[in-house]
Design a protein around this motif. Structure first.
Motif, PDB file in Angstrom:
ATOM      1  N   GLU A  78       0.818  -1.208   0.000  1.00 54.32           N
ATOM      2  CA  GLU A  78       0.000   0.000   0.000  1.00 54.32           C
ATOM      3  C   GLU A  78       0.853   1.258   0.000  1.00 54.32           C
ATOM      4  OE1 GLU A  78      -2.749  -0.134   3.192  1.00 54.32           O
ATOM      5  OE2 GLU A  78      -3.737  -1.966   2.508  1.00 54.32           O
ATOM      6  N   ALA A  79       1.959   1.253   0.746  1.00 53.70           N
ATOM      7  CA  ALA A  79       2.817   2.432   0.810  1.00 53.70           C
ATOM      8  C   ALA A  79       3.456   2.676  -0.553  1.00 53.70           C
ATOM      9  CB  ALA A  79       3.903   2.237   1.867  1.00 53.70           C
ATOM     10  N   PRO A  80       3.494   3.923  -1.011  1.00 58.19           N
ATOM     11  CA  PRO A  80       4.028   4.196  -2.354  1.00 58.19           C
ATOM     12  C   PRO A  80       5.480   3.773  -2.534  1.00 58.19           C
ATOM     13  CG  PRO A  80       3.682   6.243  -1.123  1.00 58.19           C
ATOM     14  CD  PRO A  80       3.011   5.152  -0.346  1.00 58.19           C
ATOM     15  N   LEU A  81       6.309   3.936  -1.496  1.00 58.12           N
ATOM     16  CA  LEU A  81       7.707   3.537  -1.637  1.00 58.12           C
ATOM     17  C   LEU A  81       7.822   2.023  -1.791  1.00 58.12           C
ATOM     18  CD1 LEU A  81      10.586   4.555  -1.771  1.00 58.12           C
ATOM     19  CD2 LEU A  81      10.733   4.345   0.716  1.00 58.12           C
ATOM     20  N   ALA A  82       6.967   1.289  -1.108  1.00 59.28           N
ATOM     21  CA  ALA A  82       6.961  -0.173  -1.250  1.00 59.28           C
ATOM     22  C   ALA A  82       6.529  -0.575  -2.657  1.00 59.28           C
ATOM     23  CB  ALA A  82       6.043  -0.796  -0.205  1.00 59.28           C
ATOM     24  N   ARG A  83       5.591   0.155  -3.241  1.00 58.03           N
ATOM     25  CA  ARG A  83       5.168  -0.134  -4.603  1.00 58.03           C
ATOM     26  C   ARG A  83       6.287   0.161  -5.595  1.00 58.03           C
ATOM     27  NH1 ARG A  83       1.171   3.151  -6.333  1.00 58.03           N
ATOM     28  NH2 ARG A  83       0.894   4.361  -4.436  1.00 58.03           N
ATOM     29  N   LEU A  84       7.041   1.230  -5.335  1.00 53.96           N
ATOM     30  CA  LEU A  84       8.166   1.540  -6.198  1.00 53.96           C
ATOM     31  C   LEU A  84       9.215   0.436  -6.112  1.00 53.96           C
ATOM     32  CD1 LEU A  84       9.545   3.555  -8.095  1.00 53.96           C
ATOM     33  CD2 LEU A  84      10.541   4.649  -6.071  1.00 53.96           C
ATOM     34  N   GLU A  85       9.482  -0.029  -4.902  1.00 54.46           N
ATOM     35  CA  GLU A  85      10.433  -1.131  -4.712  1.00 54.46           C
ATOM     36  C   GLU A  85       9.989  -2.367  -5.494  1.00 54.46           C
ATOM     37  OE1 GLU A  85      10.201  -1.523  -0.559  1.00 54.46           O
ATOM     38  OE2 GLU A  85      11.614   0.072  -0.114  1.00 54.46           O
ATOM     39  N   GLU A  86       8.704  -2.652  -5.430  1.00 55.97           N
ATOM     40  CA  GLU A  86       8.185  -3.829  -6.112  1.00 55.97           C
ATOM     41  C   GLU A  86       8.341  -3.698  -7.620  1.00 55.97           C
ATOM     42  OE1 GLU A  86       3.976  -6.303  -6.411  1.00 55.97           O
ATOM     43  OE2 GLU A  86       4.461  -5.172  -4.597  1.00 55.97           O
ATOM     44  N   PHE A  87       8.089  -2.514  -8.149  1.00 54.54           N
ATOM     45  CA  PHE A  87       8.256  -2.276  -9.589  1.00 54.54           C
ATOM     46  C   PHE A  87       9.706  -2.513  -9.991  1.00 54.54           C
ATOM     47  CE2 PHE A  87       9.063   0.051 -13.411  1.00 54.54           C
ATOM     48  CZ  PHE A  87       7.896   0.006 -14.145  1.00 54.54           C
ATOM     49  N   VAL A  88      10.633  -1.926  -9.237  1.00 53.98           N
ATOM     50  CA  VAL A  88      12.054  -2.051  -9.570  1.00 53.98           C
ATOM     51  C   VAL A  88      12.509  -3.501  -9.426  1.00 53.98           C
ATOM     52  CG1 VAL A  88      14.380  -1.366  -8.897  1.00 53.98           C
ATOM     53  CG2 VAL A  88      12.555   0.343  -8.967  1.00 53.98           C
ATOM     54  N   ASP A  89      12.052  -4.174  -8.379  1.00 56.08           N
ATOM     55  CA  ASP A  89      12.462  -5.556  -8.144  1.00 56.08           C
ATOM     56  C   ASP A  89      12.128  -6.469  -9.312  1.00 56.08           C
ATOM     57  OD1 ASP A  89      13.741  -5.402  -5.716  1.00 56.08           O
ATOM     58  OD2 ASP A  89      11.941  -5.772  -4.530  1.00 56.08           O
ATOM     59  N   ARG A  90      11.056  -6.166 -10.029  1.00 56.47           N
ATOM     60  CA  ARG A  90      10.639  -7.027 -11.129  1.00 56.47           C
ATOM     61  C   ARG A  90      11.621  -6.984 -12.295  1.00 56.47           C
ATOM     62  NH1 ARG A  90       5.739  -8.966  -9.873  1.00 56.47           N
ATOM     63  NH2 ARG A  90       4.341  -7.709  -8.563  1.00 56.47           N
ATOM     64  N   ILE A 135       5.383   4.546 -13.085  1.00 59.23           N
ATOM     65  CA  ILE A 135       6.370   5.052 -12.131  1.00 59.23           C
ATOM     66  C   ILE A 135       6.027   6.471 -11.714  1.00 59.23           C
ATOM     67  CG2 ILE A 135       8.797   5.601 -11.740  1.00 59.23           C
ATOM     68  CD1 ILE A 135       9.538   3.463 -13.745  1.00 59.23           C
ATOM     69  N   ALA A 136       5.638   7.295 -12.681  1.00 63.49           N
ATOM     70  CA  ALA A 136       5.319   8.697 -12.380  1.00 63.49           C
ATOM     71  C   ALA A 136       4.180   8.785 -11.358  1.00 63.49           C
ATOM     72  CB  ALA A 136       4.949   9.444 -13.654  1.00 63.49           C
ATOM     73  N   GLU A 137       3.180   7.938 -11.494  1.00 61.25           N
ATOM     74  CA  GLU A 137       2.068   7.948 -10.540  1.00 61.25           C
ATOM     75  C   GLU A 137       2.545   7.577  -9.138  1.00 61.25           C
ATOM     76  OE1 GLU A 137      -0.824   5.309 -12.130  1.00 61.25           O
ATOM     77  OE2 GLU A 137      -1.503   6.712 -13.687  1.00 61.25           O
ATOM     78  N   ILE A 138       3.464   6.617  -9.058  1.00 55.60           N
ATOM     79  CA  ILE A 138       4.008   6.236  -7.755  1.00 55.60           C
ATOM     80  C   ILE A 138       4.812   7.379  -7.163  1.00 55.60           C
ATOM     81  CG2 ILE A 138       5.539   4.640  -6.544  1.00 55.60           C
ATOM     82  CD1 ILE A 138       4.828   2.530  -8.642  1.00 55.60           C
ATOM     83  N   VAL A 139       5.607   8.059  -8.005  1.00 51.98           N
ATOM     84  CA  VAL A 139       6.406   9.190  -7.526  1.00 51.98           C
ATOM     85  C   VAL A 139       5.490  10.295  -6.993  1.00 51.98           C
ATOM     86  CG1 VAL A 139       7.997  11.029  -8.211  1.00 51.98           C
ATOM     87  CG2 VAL A 139       8.365   8.685  -9.034  1.00 51.98           C
ATOM     88  N   VAL A 140       4.408  10.573  -7.699  1.00 53.03           N
ATOM     89  CA  VAL A 140       3.438  11.567  -7.228  1.00 53.03           C
ATOM     90  C   VAL A 140       2.910  11.177  -5.854  1.00 53.03           C
ATOM     91  CG1 VAL A 140       1.140  12.526  -7.621  1.00 53.03           C
ATOM     92  CG2 VAL A 140       2.759  12.385  -9.506  1.00 53.03           C
ATOM     93  N   CYS A 142       4.431   9.309  -3.670  1.00 53.20           N
ATOM     94  CA  CYS A 142       5.526   9.461  -2.696  1.00 53.20           C
ATOM     95  C   CYS A 142       5.664  10.918  -2.260  1.00 53.20           C
ATOM     96  CB  CYS A 142       6.839   8.969  -3.298  1.00 53.20           C
ATOM     97  SG  CYS A 142       7.027   7.170  -3.374  1.00 53.20           S
ATOM     98  N   VAL A 143       5.522  11.834  -3.206  1.00 54.28           N
ATOM     99  CA  VAL A 143       5.595  13.261  -2.874  1.00 54.28           C
ATOM    100  C   VAL A 143       4.415  13.656  -1.985  1.00 54.28           C
ATOM    101  CG1 VAL A 143       5.492  15.599  -3.822  1.00 54.28           C
ATOM    102  CG2 VAL A 143       6.890  13.856  -4.954  1.00 54.28           C
ATOM    103  N   SER A 144       3.223  13.209  -2.325  1.00 55.07           N
ATOM    104  CA  SER A 144       2.025  13.541  -1.556  1.00 55.07           C
ATOM    105  C   SER A 144       2.107  12.995  -0.139  1.00 55.07           C
ATOM    106  CB  SER A 144       0.774  12.977  -2.246  1.00 55.07           C
ATOM    107  OG  SER A 144       0.606  13.546  -3.526  1.00 55.07           O
ATOM    108  N   VAL A 151       9.742  16.748  -6.793  1.00 54.74           N
ATOM    109  CA  VAL A 151      10.522  16.435  -7.991  1.00 54.74           C
ATOM    110  C   VAL A 151       9.565  16.330  -9.167  1.00 54.74           C
ATOM    111  CG1 VAL A 151      12.359  15.216  -6.749  1.00 54.74           C
ATOM    112  CG2 VAL A 151      10.344  13.943  -7.542  1.00 54.74           C
ATOM    113  N   ASP A 152      10.117  16.418 -10.357  1.00 52.71           N
ATOM    114  CA  ASP A 152       9.317  16.240 -11.568  1.00 52.71           C
ATOM    115  C   ASP A 152       9.039  14.741 -11.716  1.00 52.71           C
ATOM    116  OD1 ASP A 152       8.531  15.708 -14.253  1.00 52.71           O
ATOM    117  OD2 ASP A 152       9.387  17.610 -14.895  1.00 52.71           O
ATOM    118  N   PRO A 153       7.789  14.308 -11.564  1.00 52.98           N
ATOM    119  CA  PRO A 153       7.514  12.866 -11.574  1.00 52.98           C
ATOM    120  C   PRO A 153       7.840  12.192 -12.899  1.00 52.98           C
ATOM    121  CG  PRO A 153       5.470  14.126 -11.611  1.00 52.98           C
ATOM    122  CD  PRO A 153       6.566  15.100 -11.344  1.00 52.98           C
ATOM    123  N   TYR A 154       7.600  12.878 -14.018  1.00 55.42           N
ATOM    124  CA  TYR A 154       7.842  12.243 -15.313  1.00 55.42           C
ATOM    125  C   TYR A 154       9.328  12.204 -15.656  1.00 55.42           C
ATOM    126  CZ  TYR A 154       2.895  11.880 -16.132  1.00 55.42           C
ATOM    127  OH  TYR A 154       1.574  11.516 -16.034  1.00 55.42           O
TER     128      TYR A 154
END
Length: 213
Positions: A78-90, A135-140, A142-144, A151-154
């Motif tokens: 659920e946490a955005p940073l965890a979702r980013l980790e999961e994306f990168v891990d793949r 990724i951009a949506e996850i970064v947004v 994370c910022v929120s 940062v510029d998400p895109y």
């Protein structure tokens, strides 16, 4: 089962057979017979739907677009940073994961073909944009959530995704073991140094999450 449902099942079976055949043979050596060998129905049915390997692969690429977004949607994270980790891990391909290496090499071969094939280029470009958007949506998020600074998400997403694709390409084409693993560590350091707010930190990647909660 309705006709429409039967047709959907057949197409899903063909896509699954195509994936398996690509993992086994790669793009350059792939034939319609290879796909038929993975297909649990008749070869004539396969040719009824697709005349050529290229035609089938265009459909396959269309179906493949957005699969990372769908996998993340199914995630328990659920946490955005965890979702980013999961994306990168793949993107990390461990030594011995031969089917994943072969499939990644097949996609790389398709990217090369895209320079001269408008249909491949259209589908792969859409796949690129879809992953950058994810990724951009996850970064947004994370910022929120106050995890990332402004940062510029895109721009962030483009840098991250092209880095991941580049590392995977190097690993599967040149045989540079653990290139994706090292890129994973590099992204963790980048996130720690340039993206996280002062209240957050990440650790060196060691095969699990890079965040310290």
């Amino acid at each position: 089962m309705s006709f429409a449902e039967a047709a959907d099942d057949t197409h899903e079976a063909i896509m699954g057979a195509t994936y398996s055949a690509l993992c086994e043979h790669g793009y350059a050596r792939l034939t319609m017979q290879d796909i038929a060998d993975e297909f649990d129905k008749s070869r004539s049915l396969l040719h009824y739907h697709y005349d050529t390997k290229e035609e089938l692969l265009v459909t396959f690429l269309d179906r493949a677009i957005g699969w990372r977004r769908e996998r993340l949607a199914e995630s328990d994270a659920e946490a955005p940073l965890a979702r980013l980790e999961e994306f990168v891990d793949r993107f990390v391909i461990e030594p011995g994961e031969e089917s994943r290496e072969t499939f990644a090499l097949a996609i790389t071969e398709l990217r090369v073909q895209a320079a001269h094939n408008d249909q491949f280029r259209e589908k792969l470009s859409a796949r690129y944009e879809e992953n950058v958007e994810t990724i951009a949506e996850i970064v947004v998020d994370c910022v929120s959530a106050g995890v990332f600074r402004q940062v510029d998400p895109y721009e962030t997403a483009h840098v991250m995704y092209t880095s991941l694709v580049g590392a995977r390409t190097v690993q599967v084409t040149f045989g540079v073991e653990r290139a994706t693993y090292r890129m994973r560590e590099g992204i963790a350091r980048w996130v720690d140094r340039d993206l996280l707010t002062a209240d957050h930190e990440v650790g060196e990647y060691q095969g699990g999450n890079f965040s310290k909660q």
